[in-house]
Design a protein around this motif. Structure first.
Motif, short mmCIF file in Angstrom:
data_model
loop_
_atom_site.label_atom_id
_atom_site.label_comp_id
_atom_site.label_asym_id
_atom_site.label_seq_id
_atom_site.Cartn_x
_atom_site.Cartn_y
_atom_site.Cartn_z
N ALA A 1 0.85 -1.19 0.00
CA ALA A 1 0.00 0.00 0.00
C ALA A 1 0.89 1.24 0.00
O ALA A 1 1.00 1.94 1.02
N PRO A 2 1.54 1.55 -1.13
CA PRO A 2 2.48 2.68 -1.16
C PRO A 2 1.82 4.02 -0.88
O PRO A 2 2.45 4.94 -0.36
N GLY A 3 0.53 4.16 -1.24
CA GLY A 3 -0.16 5.41 -0.95
C GLY A 3 -0.29 5.66 0.55
O GLY A 3 -0.11 6.79 1.02
N LEU A 4 -0.60 4.62 1.30
CA LEU A 4 -0.67 4.75 2.75
C LEU A 4 0.72 5.05 3.31
O LEU A 4 0.86 5.88 4.23
N ALA A 5 1.75 4.38 2.79
CA ALA A 5 3.10 4.62 3.27
C ALA A 5 3.52 6.07 3.04
O ALA A 5 4.12 6.71 3.92
N ALA A 6 3.20 6.61 1.87
CA ALA A 6 3.57 8.00 1.56
C ALA A 6 2.88 8.97 2.50
O ALA A 6 3.49 9.94 2.98
N ARG A 7 1.61 8.72 2.81
CA ARG A 7 0.88 9.63 3.71
C ARG A 7 1.40 9.52 5.14
O ARG A 7 1.41 10.50 5.88
N VAL A 8 1.84 8.34 5.54
CA VAL A 8 2.45 8.20 6.86
C VAL A 8 3.74 9.01 6.94
O VAL A 8 4.00 9.70 7.93
N ARG A 9 4.54 8.94 5.88
CA ARG A 9 5.79 9.72 5.87
C ARG A 9 5.50 11.23 5.92
O ARG A 9 6.21 11.99 6.59
#
Length: 444
Positions: A191-199
């Protein structure tokens, strides 16, 4: 739910360990003391394991895989908590993991996602004489990925709940490690979109101003995205597609270009690149004056390399576009190009008020929009003590992002200009200004 299947032996459990250190750590956790809320039913085994934090780790195993999920930050599969839980379960009915227990909601969500994946895989098996093709294989890969993303979304929900319970005020002292761990887990869940928002969330803490309010807002959007994916079957189709896109699912360009297509006279409004350690992304904004429709074309290159697609700002393309399905269709793929020319006039825009209204309407349909295109007519850039603004003839003003807008001021020369910009939650990012028919790019 039916009784759990036959118990494994301790050797069978330890054979699952990824390395010797995990076997040793798992064996140490094969004692009742750190565990609570354990149980087993069907093919699921679950329990709560006390760790170094205030909240116990939620651990669940699907024996039919086997498959594992744990809220701990370990990136080993299975982690030591899953191994310890299975060793406790393997001890037999007289041990602390009793069969026939009621499955808690957090475990049931994960196992239900696993079962849906198994059912979908069974339904996708070709009939007699049917040859499995590339489409069937792709479908199965997509189903497997969806299950992994669901597990990641459930884990993210647990992490956000812990964050809010402990309070946001101390987030600026926690450092980046906790966010890096969560982002890594989302990458593992595909889930790269979730990862990017976490960063991105990690950069808000202690960033000045009223950062707790901004962090609460971003946390709410992240929660909404995770819940949206878990409940995507109940969403309208365009919104479900938006959620999938924000999570990081992509649609093949060839599939989009198969139709429907939108042909128009597309003015190239702006083009700029952003880069990180993995990728260079080129954003190209297009506008069709006849329909008043915007389009965003993305092009990508490896880190340190420019993307292949390049369009000159100020030219007009006679071309076909295919839009990605979404609640607010903006992103598009460039199809057949029939010709190129120059604009004959400045495109019509709006005043500040209607432009912001259009942004608000778009946010209602897609609350995760990172940028919304706006064309403003007859606005003047004005320097301020803290921030620049642009104001229209009705004295409506909106702040500009960034500190230096002298290039825009030079284009204006104190006179009203037409401005193309990306609207965001804290202001406008100016990208191009007009004094004549062709736009002049504004450096970011």
């Amino acid at each position: 739910m039916e009784d759990t299947e036959a118990r494994w032996t301790a050797d069978q459990v330890l054979a699952l360990a990824p390395d010797a250190a995990s076997r040793t750590a798992g064996a140490r956790l094969a004692a009742p003391a750190p565990w609570s809320g354990t149980g087993a039913a069907g093919t699921a085994v679950w329990g709560l394991c006390a760790g170094s934090g205030s909240r116990p780790y939620q651990t669940v195993v699907d024996l039919s895989g086997p498959a594992f999920a744990c809220s701990c930050p370990s990136r080993k599969f299975p982690c030591k908590h899953a191994l310890g839980l299975l060793l406790l379960w393997a001890a037999g009915d007289g041990g602390p993991v009793a069969a026939g227990a009621a499955e808690p909601e957090w475990a049931e969500q994960w196992t239900a996602a696993r079962h849906r994946k198994a059912e979908a895989a069974a339904a996708a098996v070709p009939g007699p004489g049917a040859a499995p093709g590339g489409q069937e294989a792709a479908k199965k890969r997509a189903e497997r990925r969806a299950v992994r993303v669901e597990g990641g979304a459930v884990e993210l929900e647990q992490r956000l709940t812990d964050l809010l319970r402990s309070g946001l005020a101390g987030s600026d002292r926690a450092g980046y490690q906790q966010w890096d761990e969560i982002a890594a887990r989302m990458v593992d869940a595909q889930a790269p979109g979730l990862a990017a928002r976490v960063r991105e969330l990690s950069t808000v803490a202690g960033s000045g101003g009223d950062w707790p309010s901004r962090m609460l807002e971003e946390t709410g959007l992240l929660h909404l995205l995770a819940r949206g994916f878990l409940g995507r079957q109940r969403l309208p189709a365009p919104l479900a597609e938006t959620v999938r896109t924000r999570i990081g699912f992509t649609v093949d360009s060839a599939e989009l270009l198969a139709g429907p297509l939108v042909r128009g006279q597309w003015l190239v409004l702006a083009q700029y690149d952003t880069a990180d350690e993995r990728l260079t992304t080129r954003r190209i904004w297009l506008y069709d004056g006849a329909s008043g429709r915007f389009a965003l074309v993305l092009s990508f290159g490896a880190a340190g390399r420019a993307p292949e697609l390049a369009l000159r700002v100020g030219t007009v393309l006679d071309a076909e576009l295919a839009f990605h399905p979404a609640a607010v269709p903006l992103r598009a793929v460039l199809g057949t190009r029939y010709g190129m020319g120059l604009p004959e006039e400045v495109p019509p825009g709006t005043a500040v008020g209607p432009a912001l209204d259009s942004y608000g309407t778009a946010l209602a349909d897609d609350p995760w929009l990172d940028a919304w295109p706006v064309l403003l007519t007859d606005v003047v850039p004005l320097p301020g003590q803290d921030r620049w603004h642009v104001a229209d003839s009705a004295d409506a003003a909106v702040p500009l992002l960034g500190a230096d807008h002298w290039r825009l001021a030079a284009i204006s020369g104190g006179r009203p200009v037409t401005l193309f910009a990306e609207a965001g939650p804290t202001g406008l990012r100016p990208l191009a200004g007009w004094t004549r028919a062709s736009p002049i790019p504004i450096a970011l």
